[in-house]
Enzyme design. Sequence first.
Site, PDB file in Angstrom:
ATOM      1  N   ASP A   1      15.286  13.656  11.790  1.00 37.90           N
ATOM      2  CA  ASP A   1      14.976  13.930  10.381  1.00 37.90           C
ATOM      3  C   ASP A   1      16.209  13.506   9.594  1.00 37.90           C
ATOM      4  OD1 ASP A   1      14.510  14.828   7.865  1.00 37.90           O
ATOM      5  OD2 ASP A   1      14.179  16.930   8.410  1.00 37.90           O
TER       6      ASP A   1
ATOM      7  N   TYR B   1      11.537   8.776  -6.819  1.00 39.68           N
ATOM      8  CA  TYR B   1      11.571   7.529  -6.048  1.00 39.68           C
ATOM      9  C   TYR B   1      12.477   6.502  -6.741  1.00 39.68           C
ATOM     10  CZ  TYR B   1       9.851   3.802  -2.991  1.00 39.68           C
ATOM     11  OH  TYR B   1       9.759   2.798  -2.065  1.00 39.68           O
TER      12      TYR B   1
ATOM     13  N   THR C   1       1.531  -0.251   5.162  1.00 36.37           N
ATOM     14  CA  THR C   1       2.525   0.822   5.202  1.00 36.37           C
ATOM     15  C   THR C   1       1.846   2.122   4.753  1.00 36.37           C
ATOM     16  OG1 THR C   1       3.205   0.476   2.909  1.00 36.37           O
ATOM     17  CG2 THR C   1       4.321  -0.851   4.560  1.00 36.37           C
TER      18      THR C   1
END
Length: 276
Positions: free
Chosen positions: A73, A174, A210
């Site tokens: 992670d 993002y 993706t």
Amino acid sequence: MTNGAAVYQRLFDVRDSRVVVTGAASGLGFAMAEVLAECGARVTLADVDRERLESSTAALADLGLEARSVVVDVADEASVRALVEDVVAAEGGLDVVFANAGIASRPGFAVEGGQRLDTVDRADWDSVLGVNLNGVLHTLKHASAVMRRQGSGRIVVTSSNAGLRPEPEVCYGYVASKAAVINVVRQAALELAPHGVLVNAICPGPFKGTRIGGGVTEDPTPELEQMWARTVPLRRMADPDELKGLVLLLASPASSFMTGAAYLVDGGTLVLAGGA
Ligand SMILES: NC(=O)c1ccc[n+]([C@@H]2O[C@H](COP(=O)([O-])OP(=O)(O)OC[C@H]3O[C@@H](n4cnc5c(N)ncnc54)[C@H](O)[C@@H]3O)[C@@H](O)[C@H]2O)c1
């Protein structure tokens, strides 16, 4: 008379390079792992999704390619430290790292009209920055410690063309994280250049195949594909295979004088946006 094949082989020789790709279970990371394994690198696929990691590593084995896998992670620094220690113990060093793991914030890609500031949820923002920015920091920190001792290495961070200009279809966390990693790459490139470690970013445009958009980009509907295609001068989304040339370049001797840069693979999108 020059032997062209031998020249290509020398320039792009990654045989026996010890490579780690984070976010390798799917999408662009899997394409990175695949091309480097195909070219003879010793690849460790690392991902948080254990099940998919196993099936992706098995898919490479089915092609007759050797690859290892480690669950990680990247948002958790101890987990990244353990990944790097695992690879160094198994392979004796670390030559190339692709810090590629990433997530999109809710509501994901293709937000009709874009995300509004009043819908930004702090927990969501934090989780995106935790993977896309903190994860890159953890990977850079622990990989570079090994590479600095070796006096050589390459680190390639997956940003996005959403890191170079606003992109309303994706969310605030993002675009923030993808812009931030480009400057982190530049600063790390400066710090690590005297130690023989090259650090670069890649900035993909819209790729299908993706899973980052919550599934919408894996096998996009014609409408969604058209929506993205309108933003791309080449008038289509890309296939993950189309990233492989740049991946091989940045992992190989051919890129020995390239560091501190962000390379677009976006079908000309930023030119159209006036941002290239
Ligand atoms: N698909 C695109 O069009 C596009 C465009 C620009 C940039 N990118 C970037 O490319 C990178 C790869 O994304 P993708 O599009 O292949 O998506 P993807 O979802 O197919 O692959 C991302 C992988 O990262 C893994 N991952 C997520 N969180 C993780 C964590 N905390 N630790 C370890 N692994 C984790 C996921 O399990 C997944 O396997 C991301 O950084 C993304 O932002 C993608």
